[in-house]
Design an enzyme around this catalytic site. Sequence first.
Site, mmCIF file in Angstrom:
data_model
loop_
_atom_site.group_PDB
_atom_site.id
_atom_site.type_symbol
_atom_site.label_atom_id
_atom_site.label_comp_id
_atom_site.label_asym_id
_atom_site.label_seq_id
_atom_site.Cartn_x
_atom_site.Cartn_y
_atom_site.Cartn_z
ATOM 1 N N ARG A 1 -2.394 3.854 16.853
ATOM 2 C CA ARG A 1 -2.352 5.025 15.968
ATOM 3 C C ARG A 1 -3.477 6.026 16.267
ATOM 4 O O ARG A 1 -4.610 5.642 16.559
ATOM 5 C CB ARG A 1 -2.448 4.582 14.500
ATOM 6 N N ASP B 1 -3.001 14.300 6.556
ATOM 7 C CA ASP B 1 -2.493 13.015 6.078
ATOM 8 C C ASP B 1 -1.257 13.167 5.202
ATOM 9 O O ASP B 1 -1.357 13.038 3.986
ATOM 10 C CB ASP B 1 -3.602 12.299 5.287
ATOM 11 N N GLU C 1 0.861 -1.184 0.000
ATOM 12 C CA GLU C 1 0.000 0.000 0.000
ATOM 13 C C GLU C 1 0.899 1.237 0.000
ATOM 14 O O GLU C 1 1.780 1.379 0.857
ATOM 15 C CB GLU C 1 -0.896 -0.021 1.250
ATOM 16 N N ARG C 2 0.659 2.103 -0.960
ATOM 17 C CA ARG C 2 1.455 3.330 -1.123
ATOM 18 C C ARG C 2 2.939 3.023 -1.325
ATOM 19 O O ARG C 2 3.805 3.800 -0.912
ATOM 20 C CB ARG C 2 1.264 4.291 0.041
ATOM 21 N N GLU D 1 3.643 9.104 -1.032
ATOM 22 C CA GLU D 1 2.264 8.961 -1.498
ATOM 23 C C GLU D 1 1.731 10.266 -2.097
ATOM 24 O O GLU D 1 1.024 10.252 -3.098
ATOM 25 C CB GLU D 1 1.391 8.529 -0.312
ATOM 26 N N LYS E 1 -4.124 0.050 13.881
ATOM 27 C CA LYS E 1 -4.982 1.081 13.298
ATOM 28 C C LYS E 1 -6.408 0.650 13.622
ATOM 29 O O LYS E 1 -6.880 -0.369 13.107
ATOM 30 C CB LYS E 1 -4.752 1.140 11.789
ATOM 31 N N HIS F 1 -4.393 18.459 0.086
ATOM 32 C CA HIS F 1 -5.352 17.436 -0.328
ATOM 33 C C HIS F 1 -6.011 17.787 -1.671
ATOM 34 O O HIS F 1 -7.234 17.758 -1.804
ATOM 35 C CB HIS F 1 -6.424 17.280 0.766
ATOM 36 N N GLU G 1 -10.840 4.754 8.979
ATOM 37 C CA GLU G 1 -11.026 4.362 7.579
ATOM 38 C C GLU G 1 -11.576 2.947 7.451
ATOM 39 O O GLU G 1 -11.092 2.143 6.663
ATOM 40 C CB GLU G 1 -9.694 4.490 6.818
ATOM 41 N N TRP H 1 -13.226 13.603 1.815
ATOM 42 C CA TRP H 1 -12.346 12.995 0.819
ATOM 43 C C TRP H 1 -12.194 13.919 -0.395
ATOM 44 O O TRP H 1 -11.362 13.681 -1.262
ATOM 45 C CB TRP H 1 -12.904 11.631 0.366
ATOM 46 N N ASN I 1 -3.390 -1.634 7.619
ATOM 47 C CA ASN I 1 -4.676 -2.220 7.216
ATOM 48 C C ASN I 1 -4.429 -3.727 7.187
ATOM 49 O O ASN I 1 -4.128 -4.308 6.150
ATOM 50 C CB ASN I 1 -5.108 -1.702 5.849
HETATM 51 C C1 BDP Z 1 -3.370 7.313 4.056
HETATM 52 C C2 BDP Z 1 -3.261 6.317 2.960
HETATM 53 C C3 BDP Z 1 -3.898 5.007 3.272
HETATM 54 C C4 BDP Z 1 -3.468 4.533 4.639
HETATM 55 C C5 BDP Z 1 -3.804 5.584 5.664
HETATM 56 C C6 BDP Z 1 -3.259 5.272 7.047
HETATM 57 O O1 BDP Z 1 -3.833 6.858 1.801
HETATM 58 O O2 BDP Z 1 -3.533 4.107 2.268
HETATM 59 O O3 BDP Z 1 -4.067 3.328 4.967
HETATM 60 O O4 BDP Z 1 -3.206 6.793 5.322
HETATM 61 O O5 BDP Z 1 -2.281 5.891 7.426
HETATM 62 O O6 BDP Z 1 -2.302 8.187 3.886
HETATM 63 O O7 BDP Z 1 -3.815 4.432 7.746
#
Ligand code: BDP
Length: 758
Positions: A371, A412, A214-215, A440, A334, A578, A338, A600, A257
């Site tokens: 977190r 973020d 991811e990222r 990212e 986490k 953003h 989200e 978003w 995640n």
């Molecule tokens: C955001 C990302 C996402 C991450 C989230 C996180 O877009 O992919 O899961 O943060 O930090 O920057 O949990």
Amino acid sequence: MKRILKALAPMLAVLLPLCMPAAPASASSSAPGAVEDGYDLWLRYRPLDKAARVQVRPVASAIVAPGAVAGTGAAGGSPAAPPATPLQAAVAELQRGLGGLLGKDPPLAASVQDGAVVLATPATLPALSSMGLKLDTLGREGYLLRSTHLQGRKVTLIAANSDIGLLYGSFALLRKIGTGAAARAELASLDERSAPKLTLRVLNHWDNLDRTVERGYAGESIWNWWALPEVRDRRYVDYARANASLGINGTVLNNVNSKPDILTAPWIAKAAAVADSLRPYGIKVYLSARFSTPLELGATKTADPLDPAVAAWWKAKADEIYKAIPDFGGFLVKANSEGQPGPQDYKRSHADGANMLAKAVAPHKGIVMWRAFVYAHEKPDDRAKQAYDEFKPLDGAFDPNVLVQVKNGAIDFQPREPAHPLFGAMPKTPLMMEFQITKEYLGYATHLAYLGTMYQETLATDMHAGPGGGSATVAQILEAGAQQSARKEDGAARLTGIAGVANIGSERNWSGSHFDQANWYAFGRLAWNPQADARALAREWAAQTFSSEPAAVAQITDLMMMSREAVVNYMTPLGLHHLMGTGHHHGPAPWVANLERPDWNPVYYHRADQGGIGFDRTASGSNAVAQYAPALARQYADPRTTPESMLLWFHHLPWDYKMASGRKLWDELLARYDSGVAQADEMRQRWARLKPMVDARRHEDVAVLLNKQYAEAVWWRDASVAYFQSVSGLPLPAGVKAPGMPLEYYKSLKFPYAPGRG
Ligand code: BDP
């Protein structure tokens, strides 16, 4: 001492070669004449020129490591095997490093001799205790480098309280030799002590179990989960070396995640195999845990943290993990963020959830990193306020082995954010910093953006900002930890920490581009000392990575130092944030207004219309400024005292607002976009001039990327200008170039296969 060494000499002669296996070289490109492909990172150890060799040889002509015999002996000692202990790792690195730099392998000597590098702790060389070295100030991980006399011989002493300290000291010595003439000139009269200012210095891999990241923009995950645990990629050892060279002492292997599978027996075995590879380098393994794991695995009927069966499951799970990984670090979580499950699903607090896990790992000295990156779309409130609102009331409610991990800013990982208001606001809770090393939001691995400056900007922010409230920078707040924190690991300092979301992958150059290695480097060095200077770190990195010639170092450093500001200028100037494309976060999309969650949408953040632009976070708006200490809040509440770089983060202002430059806001915004493009252009020109000073392959690799970066800077500028003009309705002043294409064109661009989606 002489007597001890003499008595040990025959044993040393037999054992040393056995317990000092050659450094694994299979994956390396450092063989003389090899093309530089970036694999060797800043640990290239290319031969020094003759004058430098003459300078170094007298202080590094042999290696003496008396503790080796008292250590683990010849375990793992086949010549092809990687080092099995930190001391072996230290000696192997010195052999490899000095051998490369000096063009001749330094012999492992059994007794102290002139010009030797001696690695010793008070346990392996009792004489150290009476030398007045004040080793107690170094803690468990610190080191001392000193030119001194031992048994009448002039030596370079690396002293520490543990073998890990010796490993860090060995890397420090090699860094000194590798960073150029000025550093080398100090070798003859060394007297340097260094100890990490934070206890936990960890990477967070957002790596999935199917090896996507991811990222991540550097290929697949370096963890070859499928082949583990039987197959241990040699690369894990080089990964460990690189991290240990910076002092990184922990790594979270999987994505925040997370999936329940990571805590099942087969995956624990895989994690244990990675832990085995990293252990000799002082790196502990941690795992991201999904809060609902026992429920999803069918072991419990709920994941309620106050349910005894749930707590018992986690306790048993922790016991199982520690059986496989005795020095397991703990969990990263986490939760309720989200869409991830968490204690709030059961009307429990973050503290209830964190403490339940903390109790499961506490008997094993484990920790929980919980977190604070939380926001909920059901709440109509400013997203930037939500973490503070949820966590501040919990100050003092967490168990002593919990750290709350806070992103550098409240939204973020944007190209620029003010420091997160939680820093300094939870004095009874150890907060750890979370930086993003992977880019990212800063152009993936394609754009050159040196993040040392960004990290330093946050770390140097004074969160109390002024006389009445006193002063405390984020770095100082992290270093101080929590007043109440009773937890002391191995008798060491308070529980403190910093995490970086890794930019490491399977690509040959590790990070997707040569310059992205510098962000890993700067993160690691700042983790060791959060008050280090970004420019000095850039210099260090450039000298070791490209060339230690002063002219090359100076020019590469200047290029790095301008790079992040260039990105801010062409993407999100003046505190905008953003504005990127949906989901993949690639490229500009300030027009997006149709996503399911208001927070978003880029329009939620810039709020541009005919009247003006910016997010009002003062009392007349969301009042997010009130989350800062009064002096800082006052500063941010007034556009005249808010740094221009953060103006539109805190204020919604009319287009004709008069800026410090004398220009109107609209004109200033355009000027910033243009300067971003000009800087991107200048960066490629500067790099072109470096051609004679950098090896051809890497020069070409970087040049190609800088051209792409320039093109994408133009795209960001043009799309943003086209859009903001469409909402402001203002003309472009004379001399300002019209966007290359109509707004509809930029809106129509799609990137269905952009990387990093996991
Ligand atoms: C955001 C990302 C996402 C991450 C989230 C996180 O877009 O992919 O899961 O943060 O930090 O920057 O949990």
